[in-house]
Motif scaffolding. Structure first.
Motif, PDB file in Angstrom:
ATOM      1  N   GLU A 146      29.082  16.260 -17.445  1.00 27.70           N
ATOM      2  CA  GLU A 146      29.303  15.774 -16.082  1.00 27.70           C
ATOM      3  C   GLU A 146      29.237  16.957 -15.120  1.00 27.70           C
ATOM      4  O   GLU A 146      29.652  18.063 -15.440  1.00 27.70           O
ATOM      5  CB  GLU A 146      30.680  15.105 -15.997  1.00 27.70           C
ATOM      6  CG  GLU A 146      30.913  14.325 -14.721  1.00 27.70           C
ATOM      7  CD  GLU A 146      30.030  13.092 -14.609  1.00 27.70           C
ATOM      8  OE1 GLU A 146      29.076  13.149 -13.806  1.00 27.70           O
ATOM      9  OE2 GLU A 146      30.281  12.102 -15.308  1.00 27.70           O
ATOM     10  N   GLY A 147      28.680  16.732 -13.938  1.00 27.28           N
ATOM     11  CA  GLY A 147      28.626  17.787 -12.941  1.00 27.28           C
ATOM     12  C   GLY A 147      27.333  18.570 -12.925  1.00 27.28           C
ATOM     13  O   GLY A 147      27.163  19.463 -12.088  1.00 27.28           O
ATOM     14  N   VAL A 148      26.414  18.257 -13.834  1.00 35.40           N
ATOM     15  CA  VAL A 148      25.114  18.918 -13.847  1.00 35.40           C
ATOM     16  C   VAL A 148      24.043  17.851 -13.700  1.00 35.40           C
ATOM     17  O   VAL A 148      24.144  16.772 -14.290  1.00 35.40           O
ATOM     18  CB  VAL A 148      24.878  19.686 -15.172  1.00 35.40           C
ATOM     19  CG1 VAL A 148      23.533  20.402 -15.149  1.00 35.40           C
ATOM     20  CG2 VAL A 148      26.001  20.685 -15.411  1.00 35.40           C
ATOM     21  N   ASP A 149      23.022  18.116 -12.903  1.00 36.44           N
ATOM     22  CA  ASP A 149      21.907  17.176 -12.792  1.00 36.44           C
ATOM     23  C   ASP A 149      20.590  17.933 -12.769  1.00 36.44           C
ATOM     24  O   ASP A 149      20.556  19.164 -12.720  1.00 36.44           O
ATOM     25  CB  ASP A 149      22.043  16.261 -11.567  1.00 36.44           C
ATOM     26  CG  ASP A 149      22.018  17.026 -10.248  1.00 36.44           C
ATOM     27  OD1 ASP A 149      21.090  17.839 -10.047  1.00 36.44           O
ATOM     28  OD2 ASP A 149      22.904  16.802  -9.408  1.00 36.44           O
ATOM     29  N   GLY A 150      19.502  17.161 -12.807  1.00 38.29           N
ATOM     30  CA  GLY A 150      18.179  17.759 -12.932  1.00 38.29           C
ATOM     31  C   GLY A 150      17.807  18.694 -11.804  1.00 38.29           C
ATOM     32  O   GLY A 150      17.022  19.635 -12.004  1.00 38.29           O
ATOM     33  N   SER A 151      18.358  18.467 -10.621  1.00 38.52           N
ATOM     34  CA  SER A 151      18.014  19.325  -9.487  1.00 38.52           C
ATOM     35  C   SER A 151      18.539  20.753  -9.659  1.00 38.52           C
ATOM     36  O   SER A 151      18.103  21.666  -8.957  1.00 38.52           O
ATOM     37  CB  SER A 151      18.575  18.735  -8.187  1.00 38.52           C
ATOM     38  OG  SER A 151      19.994  18.755  -8.184  1.00 38.52           O
ATOM     39  N   GLN A 152      19.459  20.957 -10.593  1.00 40.38           N
ATOM     40  CA  GLN A 152      20.040  22.274 -10.816  1.00 40.38           C
ATOM     41  C   GLN A 152      19.335  23.063 -11.910  1.00 40.38           C
ATOM     42  O   GLN A 152      19.639  24.236 -12.123  1.00 40.38           O
ATOM     43  CB  GLN A 152      21.525  22.122 -11.171  1.00 40.38           C
ATOM     44  CG  GLN A 152      22.362  21.468 -10.087  1.00 40.38           C
ATOM     45  CD  GLN A 152      23.749  21.115 -10.596  1.00 40.38           C
ATOM     46  OE1 GLN A 152      23.919  20.234 -11.421  1.00 40.38           O
ATOM     47  NE2 GLN A 152      24.747  21.831 -10.099  1.00 40.38           N
ATOM     48  N   VAL A 153      18.418  22.417 -12.628  1.00 43.46           N
ATOM     49  CA  VAL A 153      17.813  23.043 -13.802  1.00 43.46           C
ATOM     50  C   VAL A 153      17.070  24.323 -13.434  1.00 43.46           C
ATOM     51  O   VAL A 153      17.177  25.343 -14.132  1.00 43.46           O
ATOM     52  CB  VAL A 153      16.885  22.059 -14.534  1.00 43.46           C
ATOM     53  CG1 VAL A 153      16.025  22.775 -15.581  1.00 43.46           C
ATOM     54  CG2 VAL A 153      17.708  20.953 -15.190  1.00 43.46           C
ATOM     55  N   HIS A 154      16.314  24.304 -12.347  1.00 45.65           N
ATOM     56  CA  HIS A 154      15.533  25.477 -11.958  1.00 45.65           C
ATOM     57  C   HIS A 154      16.434  26.694 -11.778  1.00 45.65           C
ATOM     58  O   HIS A 154      16.146  27.790 -12.294  1.00 45.65           O
ATOM     59  CB  HIS A 154      14.761  25.186 -10.668  1.00 45.65           C
ATOM     60  CG  HIS A 154      13.936  26.336 -10.191  1.00 45.65           C
ATOM     61  ND1 HIS A 154      14.326  27.132  -9.138  1.00 45.65           N
ATOM     62  CD2 HIS A 154      12.758  26.843 -10.621  1.00 45.65           C
ATOM     63  CE1 HIS A 154      13.413  28.077  -8.929  1.00 45.65           C
ATOM     64  NE2 HIS A 154      12.452  27.925  -9.818  1.00 45.65           N
ATOM     65  N   GLU A 155      17.541  26.533 -11.070  1.00 47.96           N
ATOM     66  CA  GLU A 155      18.457  27.651 -10.848  1.00 47.96           C
ATOM     67  C   GLU A 155      19.190  28.022 -12.134  1.00 47.96           C
ATOM     68  O   GLU A 155      19.363  29.211 -12.441  1.00 47.96           O
ATOM     69  CB  GLU A 155      19.470  27.295  -9.760  1.00 47.96           C
ATOM     70  CG  GLU A 155      20.447  28.415  -9.445  1.00 47.96           C
ATOM     71  CD  GLU A 155      21.407  28.074  -8.324  1.00 47.96           C
ATOM     72  OE1 GLU A 155      22.343  28.869  -8.102  1.00 47.96           O
ATOM     73  OE2 GLU A 155      21.238  27.018  -7.689  1.00 47.96           O
ATOM     74  N   LEU A 156      19.626  27.013 -12.902  1.00 48.83           N
ATOM     75  CA  LEU A 156      20.367  27.294 -14.133  1.00 48.83           C
ATOM     76  C   LEU A 156      19.524  28.039 -15.157  1.00 48.83           C
ATOM     77  O   LEU A 156      20.049  28.846 -15.925  1.00 48.83           O
ATOM     78  CB  LEU A 156      20.889  25.994 -14.746  1.00 48.83           C
ATOM     79  CG  LEU A 156      22.071  25.343 -14.032  1.00 48.83           C
ATOM     80  CD1 LEU A 156      22.379  23.978 -14.643  1.00 48.83           C
ATOM     81  CD2 LEU A 156      23.308  26.243 -14.101  1.00 48.83           C
ATOM     82  N   MET A 157      18.220  27.791 -15.171  1.00 42.72           N
ATOM     83  CA  MET A 157      17.360  28.504 -16.116  1.00 42.72           C
ATOM     84  C   MET A 157      17.345  30.004 -15.817  1.00 42.72           C
ATOM     85  O   MET A 157      17.053  30.815 -16.693  1.00 42.72           O
ATOM     86  CB  MET A 157      15.941  27.945 -16.076  1.00 42.72           C
ATOM     87  CG  MET A 157      15.787  26.618 -16.806  1.00 42.72           C
ATOM     88  SD  MET A 157      16.182  26.712 -18.561  1.00 42.72           S
ATOM     89  CE  MET A 157      14.898  27.829 -19.152  1.00 42.72           C
ATOM     90  N   GLN A 158      17.674  30.364 -14.595  1.00 48.68           N
ATOM     91  CA  GLN A 158      17.717  31.775 -14.219  1.00 48.68           C
ATOM     92  C   GLN A 158      19.115  32.372 -14.359  1.00 48.68           C
ATOM     93  O   GLN A 158      19.255  33.583 -14.537  1.00 48.68           O
ATOM     94  CB  GLN A 158      17.235  31.932 -12.777  1.00 48.68           C
ATOM     95  CG  GLN A 158      15.830  31.396 -12.533  1.00 48.68           C
ATOM     96  CD  GLN A 158      15.470  31.376 -11.061  1.00 48.68           C
ATOM     97  OE1 GLN A 158      15.480  32.391 -10.379  1.00 48.68           O
ATOM     98  NE2 GLN A 158      15.139  30.200 -10.541  1.00 48.68           N
ATOM     99  N   THR A 159      20.134  31.517 -14.273  1.00 48.74           N
ATOM    100  CA  THR A 159      21.503  32.027 -14.272  1.00 48.74           C
ATOM    101  C   THR A 159      22.302  31.677 -15.521  1.00 48.74           C
ATOM    102  O   THR A 159      23.139  32.473 -15.966  1.00 48.74           O
ATOM    103  CB  THR A 159      22.263  31.490 -13.044  1.00 48.74           C
ATOM    104  OG1 THR A 159      22.285  30.046 -13.088  1.00 48.74           O
ATOM    105  CG2 THR A 159      21.590  31.943 -11.754  1.00 48.74           C
ATOM    106  N   ASP A 160      22.074  30.486 -16.091  1.00 47.27           N
ATOM    107  CA  ASP A 160      22.873  30.035 -17.239  1.00 47.27           C
ATOM    108  C   ASP A 160      22.065  29.049 -18.079  1.00 47.27           C
ATOM    109  O   ASP A 160      22.354  27.852 -18.112  1.00 47.27           O
ATOM    110  CB  ASP A 160      24.161  29.377 -16.736  1.00 47.27           C
ATOM    111  CG  ASP A 160      25.178  29.127 -17.842  1.00 47.27           C
ATOM    112  OD1 ASP A 160      24.880  29.460 -19.012  1.00 47.27           O
ATOM    113  OD2 ASP A 160      26.263  28.586 -17.537  1.00 47.27           O
TER     114      ASP A 160
END
Length: 316
Positions: A274-288
């Motif tokens: 919960e709290g994560v969605d597809g729109s965050q994947v691009h940034e998360l691939m760089q940070t976490d």
């Protein structure tokens, strides 16, 4: 699909887990590990393969796309480089316009200028200048976000960042691009290996997105398929839960539930990530990147729960 508590360690996951050991080729007898792998395949039988992918822009190939470049987001000026707010507010509207042209005003500086103006001369023209200064950077941010979305959701423009799967009742697994030595080819080979077991593929909008991406990326990277798939919405090879519920036209209206997490909430299904969605994947691939693995495994778990909850109503 372009939207944890799994105690799952994918460290050391190898795509060769079910491959033939080169040392045992020819007339050599199967090794114990091979026998165990064969037994695993047999035990799977025709169990359904639940799967989901996450994608990011394929920036290495962006020069081939023929798209107009998007201006970069201008970096905000350091606060120490910005003029004194009180002195700027004391000037005329033209003075303020000239000051704003010399900097990329940080939001905090603009907030202070707006507050100073409201408590002083409170000129509508100055407030318009402040709003315009905010919009310059915001338009660039939105243009970049739109480009990232376009590149991430177009099969020919994206690459697969993560894949999650579960065969039957197995605990969901995932592979994430860049973790260890994992490549996109590894992700694709993992999918085709499991798809080749012959079970039905179960997905959420996989006919509209996930599978076209897998096909296109496999073709570009030269990864062979393990089986041909009937892509008709009501075919037997692929059961698309999204199409099964909403039909080929999908769910119309922005206020209607259509995302997997929205449906999970309405059907009483727990969402591990919960709290994560597809729109965050691009940034998360760089940070976490590990968070992307949790997210894709979560979606697989939710997909399986929704499929089982609806089985017998929309499909057999």
């Amino acid at each position: 699909m372009s939207d944890y508590d799994f105690e799952l360690d994918t460290t050391g996951v190898s795509l060769l887990d079910d491959d033939i050991d080169p040392a045992t080729t020819g007339n050599s007898a199967p090794s114990e590990s091979q026998a165990a792998k064969t037994a695993t395949h047999k035990s799977r039988g025709n169990a359904p393969l639940y799967f989901d992918i996450e994608t990011v822009p394929d920036v290495e190939r962006e020069h081939l796309f023929g798209l107009d470049p998007v201006p970069p987001v201008p970096a905000e000026s350091d606060l120490s480089a910005c003029p004194d707010v009180a002195q700027v507010a004391a000037g005329t509207a033209n003075d303020i316009k000239a000051a704003l042209r010399k900097i990329v005003a940080p939001s905090a500086w603009l907030d202070k200028l707006a507050e100073t103006e409201r408590s002083g001369k409170d000129r509508s023209g100055v407030h318009e200048l402040i709003a315009a200064a905010r919009e310059v950077r915001q338009r660039a941010i939105e243009a970049q976000a739109d480009r990232i979305k376009l590149l991430s959701t177009t099969p020919e423009f994206c690459k697969i960042a993560a894949i999650g799967w579960a065969v039957g009742n197995e605990v969901p697994c995932s592979l994430v691009l860049g973790e260890g030595d994992i490549t996109e080819r590894d992700l694709l080979e993992a999918f085709w290996e499991r798809a080749g077991d012959g079970g039905q593929l179960v997905c959420f909008n996989g006919l509209g997105f996930d599978l076209p991406v897998i096909f296109v990326r496999s073709a570009i990277l030269g990864v062979p398929s393990s089986r041909s798939l009937d892509m008709k919405p009501w075919g037997r090879d692929v059961l698309d839960v999204y199409f099964g519920r909403f039909g080929s036209r999908g769910s119309s209206g922005k206020d209607r539930p259509a995302r997997l997490k929205d449906l999970a909430r309405l059907y009483g299904i727990d969402v591990p990530a919960e709290g994560v969605d597809g729109s965050q994947v691009h940034e998360l691939m760089q940070t976490d990147p590990a968070k992307v693995g949790e997210y894709v495994r979560s979606d697989v778990e939710v997909l399986r729960s929704l499929h089982r909850k609806l089985s017998g109503y929309f499909w057999v």
